[in-house]
Design a protein around this motif. Structure first.
Motif, short mmCIF file in Angstrom:
data_model
loop_
_atom_site.label_atom_id
_atom_site.label_comp_id
_atom_site.label_asym_id
_atom_site.label_seq_id
_atom_site.Cartn_x
_atom_site.Cartn_y
_atom_site.Cartn_z
N LEU A 56 1.52 -3.48 -0.61
CA LEU A 56 0.34 -2.46 -0.19
C LEU A 56 -0.68 -2.80 -0.73
O LEU A 56 -1.35 -1.73 0.48
CB LEU A 56 0.88 -1.18 -1.87
CG LEU A 56 0.70 -0.05 -1.96
CD1 LEU A 56 1.13 1.20 -1.44
CD2 LEU A 56 0.51 0.36 -3.62
N GLN A 61 -4.34 -0.53 7.47
CA GLN A 61 -4.92 1.09 6.91
C GLN A 61 -4.35 1.67 7.66
O GLN A 61 -4.24 2.65 7.88
CB GLN A 61 -5.68 0.89 5.87
CG GLN A 61 -6.29 1.08 4.22
CD GLN A 61 -4.74 1.94 3.47
OE1 GLN A 61 -3.95 0.89 3.94
NE2 GLN A 61 -4.81 3.26 3.95
N VAL A 64 -5.74 4.94 8.19
CA VAL A 64 -5.49 6.23 7.02
C VAL A 64 -6.09 6.54 6.23
O VAL A 64 -6.64 5.69 5.36
CB VAL A 64 -3.83 6.00 6.23
CG1 VAL A 64 -3.75 6.78 5.80
CG2 VAL A 64 -2.62 5.45 7.55
N MET A 66 -7.82 8.99 2.84
CA MET A 66 -7.93 10.86 1.84
C MET A 66 -8.20 12.10 3.06
O MET A 66 -9.48 11.71 3.15
CB MET A 66 -7.47 10.57 0.45
CG MET A 66 -6.54 9.83 0.36
SD MET A 66 -5.00 10.66 -0.27
CE MET A 66 -4.57 11.18 -1.05
N HIS B 33 -9.50 3.01 -3.74
CA HIS B 33 -8.85 2.44 -3.29
C HIS B 33 -7.30 2.53 -3.28
O HIS B 33 -7.09 2.38 -1.81
CB HIS B 33 -8.90 0.59 -4.55
CG HIS B 33 -8.22 -0.40 -4.01
ND1 HIS B 33 -9.30 -1.25 -3.25
CD2 HIS B 33 -6.86 -1.00 -4.41
CE1 HIS B 33 -8.11 -1.88 -2.87
NE2 HIS B 33 -7.32 -1.62 -3.63
N PHE B 34 -7.21 2.62 -4.16
CA PHE B 34 -5.28 3.01 -3.67
C PHE B 34 -4.81 4.22 -3.58
O PHE B 34 -3.45 4.40 -2.43
CB PHE B 34 -4.83 3.33 -5.49
CG PHE B 34 -4.93 1.63 -5.56
CD1 PHE B 34 -4.22 0.65 -5.85
CD2 PHE B 34 -5.55 1.33 -6.68
CE1 PHE B 34 -4.38 -0.56 -5.62
CE2 PHE B 34 -5.62 -0.36 -7.17
CZ PHE B 34 -4.73 -1.40 -6.43
N ALA B 35 -5.23 5.16 -3.12
CA ALA B 35 -4.94 6.75 -2.44
C ALA B 35 -4.68 6.54 -1.05
O ALA B 35 -3.20 6.96 -0.41
CB ALA B 35 -5.40 8.11 -2.85
N PRO B 36 -5.60 6.27 -0.76
CA PRO B 36 -5.11 5.95 1.36
C PRO B 36 -4.06 4.71 1.63
O PRO B 36 -3.63 5.19 2.51
CB PRO B 36 -6.58 5.97 1.64
CG PRO B 36 -7.90 5.67 0.37
CD PRO B 36 -6.78 5.51 -0.21
N ARG B 37 -3.74 4.24 0.38
CA ARG B 37 -3.43 3.03 0.38
C ARG B 37 -1.76 3.63 0.65
O ARG B 37 -0.52 3.47 0.82
CB ARG B 37 -2.73 2.01 -0.13
CG ARG B 37 -4.16 0.63 0.54
CD ARG B 37 -4.47 -0.13 -1.16
NE ARG B 37 -5.68 -1.06 0.30
CZ ARG B 37 -6.56 -1.22 0.03
NH1 ARG B 37 -7.41 0.17 -0.06
NH2 ARG B 37 -7.64 -1.80 1.26
N VAL B 38 -1.55 4.09 -0.92
CA VAL B 38 -0.19 4.68 -1.14
C VAL B 38 0.29 5.93 -0.04
O VAL B 38 1.04 5.83 0.35
CB VAL B 38 -0.46 5.88 -2.64
CG1 VAL B 38 0.82 6.87 -2.53
CG2 VAL B 38 -0.72 4.40 -3.68
N LYS B 39 -0.73 6.69 0.54
CA LYS B 39 -0.76 7.94 1.87
C LYS B 39 0.09 6.54 2.84
O LYS B 39 0.88 7.00 3.74
CB LYS B 39 -2.13 8.26 1.74
CG LYS B 39 -1.97 9.71 3.06
CD LYS B 39 -3.32 10.09 3.35
CE LYS B 39 -3.40 11.40 5.08
NZ LYS B 39 -4.20 11.79 4.75
N GLY B 40 -0.47 5.52 3.22
CA GLY B 40 -0.22 5.16 4.55
C GLY B 40 1.02 4.71 3.97
O GLY B 40 1.59 4.83 4.96
N ALA B 56 0.80 11.14 -2.09
CA ALA B 56 -0.53 10.68 -2.70
C ALA B 56 -0.92 11.28 -4.13
O ALA B 56 -1.46 10.22 -5.00
CB ALA B 56 -1.32 9.81 -1.45
#
Lengths: 222, 182
Positions: A56, A61, A64, A66, B33-40, B56
């Motif tokens: 993860l 990326q 991608v 938000m 840092h993590f939200a876009p990775r979780v979304k991906g 996410a």
């Protein structure tokens, strides 16, 4: 106290499948129940979780991102309180219960709540509600009796919860898992001292093509 | 301490600030840092962009609410967030519940030892490096296994991962927890 006597464990492929989230529900239930009793497999699952964490963190990326307002939206979500938890509250003090916590969730209580149905020769079973793709059931075999010949249509895993059984592969007591496939012919016999209660999960015939020989090989290393 | 350890320990201290002080600045950094990775991750697992965005946000909100559940002697922050995202994926995309083992947690009075925390964060770093050093084809297969694109037979091929010594570290943490729970 933790039981330190588990000799027959789940395979790495199943433990990794649990961590990566790719197993059917019934298999997840088997892993959750076994890991509740086995710290060695728990540590292995958490190691595979750690692989997931690294994947993860380091996956490309590919642009991608938000949306612009997403942080504010998340703070608004937070101020609304925690998401509803689907998991029911568990009985406290499950350590010495015959059914580990995850199984208690599926029978809505302890052993007394299990809705057994006789299937002949004194053997009883209770089907647990899981999604299709694999099945889960509790099986009770009277002390000293032979397990019914139920025929394996694919991968099948049996974990002892109470009592013990033995067959050509060895002696299986609480927490031990026997992994079998359709080629396997065995005649388990319940230990004479106590009725044997097991969790049995089996997959639908099609899914694990090619997986079986490996899983049995890995099991045989133990 | 190497930079990579520093980064991991920084996330650990951010989690403590979120837990103890409801620190929004720490949470904002974690989110970026993590939200876009979780979304991906969710998009690669089959969610469309708007569902992945929504999930996410939910995953990050869960990080806030469950900050007290994070045990830095047992996992990196990335690993903990991965498990929350994976569970959300099963819940939302597969519409299944995911049976969880009985929990082992520190009592209200207990805190993990800082040396144990540093040790497990360093093990995570070694694991990450070992994965990064794999041949590209194998590394991609591992990514696929975790993003839900592999069949069971392909997963069986991937079990020879370079897990190194992280398992023995986690095992040690579990033993200390068992001891603390008595």
């Amino acid at each position: 106290m933790m039981e330190n006597t588990i000799n027959h464990h789940l395979t790495d492929a199943v433990l990794m499948g649990y961590a990566s989230g790719s197993l059917p529900e019934a298999f997840n239930l088997m892993v959750a129940a076994h890991v509740s009793l086995c710290d060695s497999c728990r540590a292995q699952v958490e190691s595979y979780d750690a692989v997931g964490g690294e994947v993860l963190d380091n996956a490309p990326q590919n642009g991608v991102e938000m949306t612009e307002s997403s942080f504010m939206a998340t703070m608004a979500l937070i101020s609304g309180g925690p998401l509803d938890e689907a998991a029911p509250a568990r009985l406290q003090q499950t350590r010495n219960a015959v059914l580990p916590g995850p199984l208690q969730d599926y029978v809505a209580g302890g052993l007394d709540e299990v809705k057994w149905r006789g299937i002949g020769m004194g053997v009883k079973q209770a089907i647990l509600p899981t999604s299709s793709g694999a099945s889960a059931r509790l099986l009770m075999i009277p002390a000293g009796a032979a397990m019914p010949d139920h025929g394996h249509h694919g991968l099948e895993m049996t974990m002892v919860l109470q009592g013990a059984f033995k067959d050509e592969d060895g002696y299986f007591a609480r927490g031990d898992v026997e992994v079998a496939d359709s080629d396997m012919h065995h005649t388990p016999i319940a230990d004479i001292h106590e009725d044997c209660i097991c969790l049995v999960v089996a997959d639908a015939r099609l899914k694990f093509d090619g997986f079986l020989p490996k899983i049995v090989q890995r099991f045989a290393r133990i | 301490m190497k930079d990579e350890d520093g980064k991991r320990m920084l996330w650990v201290s951010h989690m403590a600030r979120i837990r103890d002080q409801q620190d929004q600045a720490a949470f904002a950094e974690l989110f970026d840092h993590f939200a876009p990775r979780v979304k991906g991750f969710l998009m690669k697992s089959g969610a469309n962009a708007s569902l992945a965005e929504e999930c996410a946000q939910e995953v990050m909100a869960t990080c806030w609410h469950k900050a007290h559940m994070f045990d830095p002697a047992r996992a990196s922050v990335a690993t903990w967030i991965f498990t929350i995202a994976r569970n959300r994926k099963i819940d939302v995309l597969r519409k299944e519940r995911r049976p969880e083992p009985e929990e082992l947690t520190w009592g209200p009075e207990e805190e993990p030892d800082q040396a144990d925390v540093l040790a497990i964060q360093q093990e995570s770093e070694l694991l990450g490096r070992a994965i990064a050093e794999l041949p590209a084809a194998q590394r991609e297969l591992i990514q696929k296994a975790y993003f839900g694109d592999l069949t069971q037979s392909e997963i069986a091929e991937q079990t020879g991962l370079p897990l190194g010594t992280i398992k023995s570290r986690i095992r040690l943490a579990l033993e200390r927890l068992r001891h603390a729970m008595k």
